[in-house]
Design an enzyme around this catalytic site. Structure first.
Site, PDB file in Angstrom:
ATOM      1  N   GLU A 128      21.710  60.003 -47.643  1.00 33.59           N
ATOM      2  CA  GLU A 128      20.799  60.130 -46.496  1.00 33.59           C
ATOM      3  C   GLU A 128      21.300  59.240 -45.370  1.00 33.59           C
ATOM      4  OE1 GLU A 128      16.933  59.025 -47.918  1.00 33.59           O
ATOM      5  OE2 GLU A 128      17.066  60.384 -49.631  1.00 33.59           O
ATOM      6  N   LYS A 130      21.008  56.399 -42.755  1.00 34.98           N
ATOM      7  CA  LYS A 130      20.180  55.192 -42.703  1.00 34.98           C
ATOM      8  C   LYS A 130      19.672  55.057 -41.269  1.00 34.98           C
ATOM      9  CE  LYS A 130      20.148  50.351 -44.136  1.00 34.98           C
ATOM     10  NZ  LYS A 130      19.259  49.930 -43.103  1.00 34.98           N
ATOM     11  N   ASP A 132      17.931  53.780 -38.070  1.00 33.25           N
ATOM     12  CA  ASP A 132      17.712  52.426 -37.568  1.00 33.25           C
ATOM     13  C   ASP A 132      16.363  52.367 -36.855  1.00 33.25           C
ATOM     14  OD1 ASP A 132      18.325  49.825 -37.300  1.00 33.25           O
ATOM     15  OD2 ASP A 132      19.921  50.092 -35.812  1.00 33.25           O
ATOM     16  N   LYS A 328      26.668  50.175 -45.082  1.00 28.39           N
ATOM     17  CA  LYS A 328      26.454  49.795 -43.675  1.00 28.39           C
ATOM     18  C   LYS A 328      27.722  50.035 -42.863  1.00 28.39           C
ATOM     19  CE  LYS A 328      22.754  46.897 -43.230  1.00 28.39           C
ATOM     20  NZ  LYS A 328      22.397  46.027 -42.285  1.00 28.39           N
ATOM     21  N   CYS A 422      33.898  37.539  -0.701  1.00 31.14           N
ATOM     22  CA  CYS A 422      34.851  38.202  -1.587  1.00 31.14           C
ATOM     23  C   CYS A 422      35.718  37.140  -2.284  1.00 31.14           C
ATOM     24  CB  CYS A 422      35.730  39.146  -0.777  1.00 31.14           C
ATOM     25  SG  CYS A 422      37.116  39.793  -1.732  1.00 31.14           S
ATOM     26  N   CYS A 425      39.584  37.737  -0.776  1.00 32.37           N
ATOM     27  CA  CYS A 425      39.994  37.489   0.613  1.00 32.37           C
ATOM     28  C   CYS A 425      39.054  36.523   1.341  1.00 32.37           C
ATOM     29  CB  CYS A 425      40.098  38.803   1.390  1.00 32.37           C
ATOM     30  SG  CYS A 425      38.502  39.566   1.697  1.00 32.37           S
ATOM     31  N   CYS A 440      33.308  44.607  -0.605  1.00 34.64           N
ATOM     32  CA  CYS A 440      34.141  43.866   0.325  1.00 34.64           C
ATOM     33  C   CYS A 440      34.603  44.928   1.317  1.00 34.64           C
ATOM     34  CB  CYS A 440      35.349  43.244  -0.373  1.00 34.64           C
ATOM     35  SG  CYS A 440      36.537  42.591   0.814  1.00 34.64           S
ATOM     36  N   CYS A 445      41.798  43.535   2.584  1.00 36.86           N
ATOM     37  CA  CYS A 445      41.668  42.655   1.410  1.00 36.86           C
ATOM     38  C   CYS A 445      42.772  42.994   0.399  1.00 36.86           C
ATOM     39  CB  CYS A 445      40.296  42.822   0.778  1.00 36.86           C
ATOM     40  SG  CYS A 445      40.134  41.937  -0.774  1.00 36.86           S
TER      41      CYS A 445
HETATM   42  S1  IVH Z   1      15.159  54.085 -48.987  1.00 36.41           S
HETATM   43  C1  IVH Z   1      13.625  51.674 -52.350  1.00 36.41           C
HETATM   44  N1  IVH Z   1      16.231  55.667 -47.222  1.00 36.41           N
HETATM   45  O1  IVH Z   1      16.715  50.753 -44.634  1.00 36.41           O
HETATM   46  C2  IVH Z   1      14.191  52.509 -51.254  1.00 36.41           C
HETATM   47  N2  IVH Z   1      15.695  53.458 -46.549  1.00 36.41           N
HETATM   48  O2  IVH Z   1      17.859  48.282 -45.761  1.00 36.41           O
HETATM   49  C3  IVH Z   1      13.788  52.002 -49.947  1.00 36.41           C
HETATM   50  N3  IVH Z   1      16.150  52.997 -44.183  1.00 36.41           N
HETATM   51  O3  IVH Z   1      13.735  49.269 -45.660  1.00 36.41           O
HETATM   52  C4  IVH Z   1      14.384  52.562 -48.774  1.00 36.41           C
HETATM   53  N4  IVH Z   1      16.920  54.988 -43.677  1.00 36.41           N
HETATM   54  O4  IVH Z   1      13.756  50.645 -43.462  1.00 36.41           O
HETATM   55  C5  IVH Z   1      15.755  54.438 -47.458  1.00 36.41           C
HETATM   56  N5  IVH Z   1      17.141  57.215 -45.747  1.00 36.41           N
HETATM   57  C6  IVH Z   1      16.663  55.989 -45.989  1.00 36.41           C
HETATM   58  C7  IVH Z   1      16.603  54.999 -44.989  1.00 36.41           C
HETATM   59  C8  IVH Z   1      16.112  53.734 -45.313  1.00 36.41           C
HETATM   60  C9  IVH Z   1      16.632  53.774 -43.217  1.00 36.41           C
HETATM   61  C10 IVH Z   1      15.791  51.584 -43.994  1.00 36.41           C
HETATM   62  C11 IVH Z   1      14.443  51.230 -44.532  1.00 36.41           C
HETATM   63  C12 IVH Z   1      14.728  50.207 -45.580  1.00 36.41           C
HETATM   64  C13 IVH Z   1      16.014  49.630 -45.120  1.00 36.41           C
HETATM   65  C14 IVH Z   1      16.759  48.978 -46.236  1.00 36.41           C
END
Ligand code: IVH
Length: 687
Positions: A128, A130, A132, A328, A422, A425, A440, A445
């Site tokens: 999945e 991640k 932000d 990450k 400037c 110059c 300028c 210049c």
């Molecule tokens: S699973 C026990 N899935 O990342 C499983 N977390 O560093 C808990 N996050 O606290 C999280 N995308 O805020 C999961 N597809 C995703 C995620 C995800 C972002 C965040 C979430 C979590 C943090 C962990």
């Protein structure tokens, strides 16, 4: 070996720092350091605790999730803890996680011959994105939206029910057949476009800018007044089940995601079920490269074991499940010291402030300089020499100073003010009414002179081969040149005497200069360095007026009346040619034999007048420039990005995902190559 006492002291110090940053991040939504710098502190502490287990304490931040909830919102006890994830920062660390899983599962199988006989523990993975944003647990009771809570310390979060209720993408009622209780975990996030719009509004209001979409999302949720949250365009992805009462039973995580989707809860479409770690690595690499094609920010990939029985076998540590890991991406934001702010003078005389930074490795390269754009940007960001600043370098985008870390600002640090003279110059700098840029205006210049000549000779302008930066600087130093007019009266005998200039290179240079005299009017207009006038505008002017004299004779209003020329360009062009010195320069060029004519009447029907066509991906019958030329020569515009003003988006092989998504979001017609050809010929959109 370090003394244990020293190590203990360092561990204590790291714990205090991490606790402090946890509070800044989770409770105050005002982090002082970047995620990457925070991760580095945690890694160092974890390393020490692994090497010296006697130093590990139960209250160490390595053993905890997040931070205690603030008192701003009522507490909510999570029925199932909201855990954090362990991180992998490289492919090797991901492999190591996979190997640990295999070992544990093998050991389990050894203990339990039935399990082995089942063969039921094959590890499949769900990958999945991640997201932000801000982790959230949303609870439905009797099929109705009931409560939303932040993660807090994992056990107790904050009640933000009223705020999350304002998110359009969070359903308030689930379809018939929904379970009695459904807790879904996921991420509240702010799409990049919403973040940019929010910061534009903040800037207009003279308010402090948000650092990134995650902080904006957190700040937008932490509002006592839900109407503020409602105005912030937050969104939601579901990625995990919490407590469920009265629902179906599932064997796999992937099935739970499908079910959540069927209940109308948004589930990210990029989720993939993969069977080997090799495929997982490829997925991670793909998204590391393409992360900026998405309309929201991600900072990694979450890899989860799909089989739920296997998850139970693997279990969890006090902080994180063993069945999942966060891969990450390398950091795109770091903190560093702003040593100074300097100002550079460009070829149009534009004075651009830039940051001189303590070099820092971010976004895949070491960054020591970063543009600050203009005076207003420096003021809006309020960055001062001596500040600790957040530096961001995302993908191919140029590095940017995001803002200061106010908590680290030394007392009495003076505000930075834009220079009045400037730096090259010494003449006064000028800021024109209604313009963000400072200039300028001294045509003599030296800073302007060198860059202006280089630009005149560059490919998009007069295209004089062999007349690059080094040659121009050398000729200027030797007094052979002082402006672009001198190019055509260059003393080649003097050039011949210079180091590196043999007979052949002198002859080549002479021929290249000679050839440049025949460039069309549009190239000459580009080469003259008129502020705001670029290649597209020059083409439009050359096509409309056909002769330099017609441009010289035109009033500002007449120029502004040309389709495709806005008032700012018109003012700038007219102002340029009203200047005596500039007119004299143009006359010298003409006397030297430089062509001053362009295509008089449009050679093709102007089917696209006033239209904006964006091309993305590779077309069979057109090069990138060719496609652009096909549009502009028919009176249209062909910018690099999609906006509300775009008439149509032409899509070739391997198009940019962000352009496509944006076009779809805005409901802009999408054409294939055949549709494009039809549009060029007739001006009609197919269908
Ligand atoms: S699973 C026990 N899935 O990342 C499983 N977390 O560093 C808990 N996050 O606290 C999280 N995308 O805020 C999961 N597809 C995703 C995620 C995800 C972002 C965040 C979430 C979590 C943090 C962990």
């Amino acid at each position: 070996m370090p003394e244990l006492a020293d190590v203990a002291q360092r561990a204590e110090n790291l714990r205090a720092q991490i606790q402090h940053h946890n509070r800044r991040y989770h409770e105050l939504d005002d982090p002082e350091i970047s995620d990457a710098d925070y991760d580095a502190l945690v890694r160092e502490l974890r390393g020490l605790e692994e090497e010296f287990p006697e130093l590990l304490t139960a209250d160490s931040p390595t053993q905890q999730v997040g931070s205690a909830p603030s008192s701003l919102f009522a507490p909510v006890a999570h029925r199932q803890p909201m855990m954090s994830l362990d991180n992998a920062f490289s492919g090797e660390e991901l492999e190591a996680w996979g190997a640990r899983l295999e070992r544990r599962l093998a050991a389990e199988r050894g203990d339990d011959p039935d399990g082995a006989a089942d063969g039921g523990m094959a590890v499949g993975f769900v990958c999945e994105l991640k997201i932000d944003g801000v982790a959230m647990s949303i609870r439905y009771e009797g099929g109705r939206y009931h409560q939303a809570a932040t993660r807090g310390d994992g056990r107790v979060g904050e009640d933000v029910t009223a705020n999350v209720a304002t998110l359009a993408t969070v359903p308030k009622v689930l379809p018939d057949g929904a379970p009695g209780v459904l807790e879904v975990r996921g991420e509240v996030y702010m799409p990049v476009a919403a973040f940019e719009a929010l910061n534009a509004r903040q800037a207009d209001a003279g308010a402090r800018l948000f650092v990134n979409p995650r902080n904006s999302a957190a700040g937008s949720l932490r509002q006592k007044d839900p109407s503020i949250t409602a105005s912030r365009d937050l969104s939601w992805w579901s990625y995990q089940l919490g407590e469920v009462v009265g629902g179906p039973t599932f064997a796999r995580h992937s099935e739970t995601l499908t079910w959540l989707g069927e209940l109308g809860l948004p589930v990210n479409p990029e989720i993939r079920v993969l069977s080997t770690l090799g495929e997982v690595q490829a997925f991670c690499r793909t998204w590391e490269q393409n992360r900026h094609d998405l309309p929201y920010e991600i900072d990694g990939v979450v890899v989860k074991v799909d089989d739920l029985a296997t998850r139970d076998v693997l279990g969890a540590t006090s902080k994180a499940p063993r069945w999942a890991i966060a891969y990450k991406f390398p950091p795109e934001e770091r903190t560093t010291t702003l040593r100074d702010i300097a100002v550079s003078i460009g070829r149009t005389g534009k004075a651009t402030p830039f940051a001189e930074l303590e070099p820092v490795f971010v976004g895949g390269s070491t960054v020591g300089l970063a543009t600050l754009h203009n005076e207003d940007q420096v003021r809006a960001k309020d960055v001062r020499p001596g500040d600790t600043v957040v530096v961001r370098k995302a993908g191919d985008v140029i590095p940017e100073v995001v803002g200061p870390v106010l908590a680290e600002r030394p007392e009495g640090l003076p505000e930075w003010t834009f220079p009045t003279e400037c730096p090259v110059c010494g003449e006064p700098l000028q800021r024109l009414e209604g313009e963000a840029a400072t200039y300028c205006v001294n045509l003599g210049c030296p800073a302007r002179r060198a860059t202006a000549i280089e630009h005149f000779a560059s490919r998009g302008a007069m295209d004089i081969e062999g007349f690059g930066e080094q040659t121009v600087r050398l000729f200027l130093e030797q007094g052979l040149l002082s402006d672009i007019g001198d190019i055509y009266t260059l003393d080649f005998d003097a050039v011949r005497g210079l180091e590196g200039f043999g007979e052949t290179s002198v002859n080549n240079l002479r021929a290249a200069i000679e050839a440049s005299k025949d460039r069309p009017l549009a190239n000459l207009l580009v080469g003259l360095n008129i502020a705001h006038l670029g290649g597209a505008g020059s083409q439009v002017l050359a096509r409309h007026f056909g002769h330099l004299d017609a441009v010289l004779a035109a009033s500002e209003e007449e120029i502004a009346a040309v389709a495709g020329i806005g008032p700012i360009i018109a003012q700038s062009v007219h102002g340029f040619f009203s200047d005596e010195a500039n007119r004299a320069l143009v006359e010298r060029l003409r006397a030297a034999g430089v062509n001053v004519t362009g295509p008089a009447a449009p050679s093709v029907p102007q089917t696209l007048e006033g239209r904006t066509i964006v091309v993305t991906g590779t077309l069979e019958g057109f090069s990138r420039d060719g496609a652009e030329e096909a549009v502009t020569s028919r009176g249209g515009k062909s910018p690099g990005s999609v906006s509300k003003k775009t008439t149509a988006v032409v899509v070739g092989e391997s198009p940019g995902a962000s352009k496509l998504t944006k076009a779809e979001e805005l409901g802009i017609p999408i054409l294939d190559e055949a549709g494009f050809v039809h549009l060029l010929e007739t001006g009609e959109l197919p269908g």
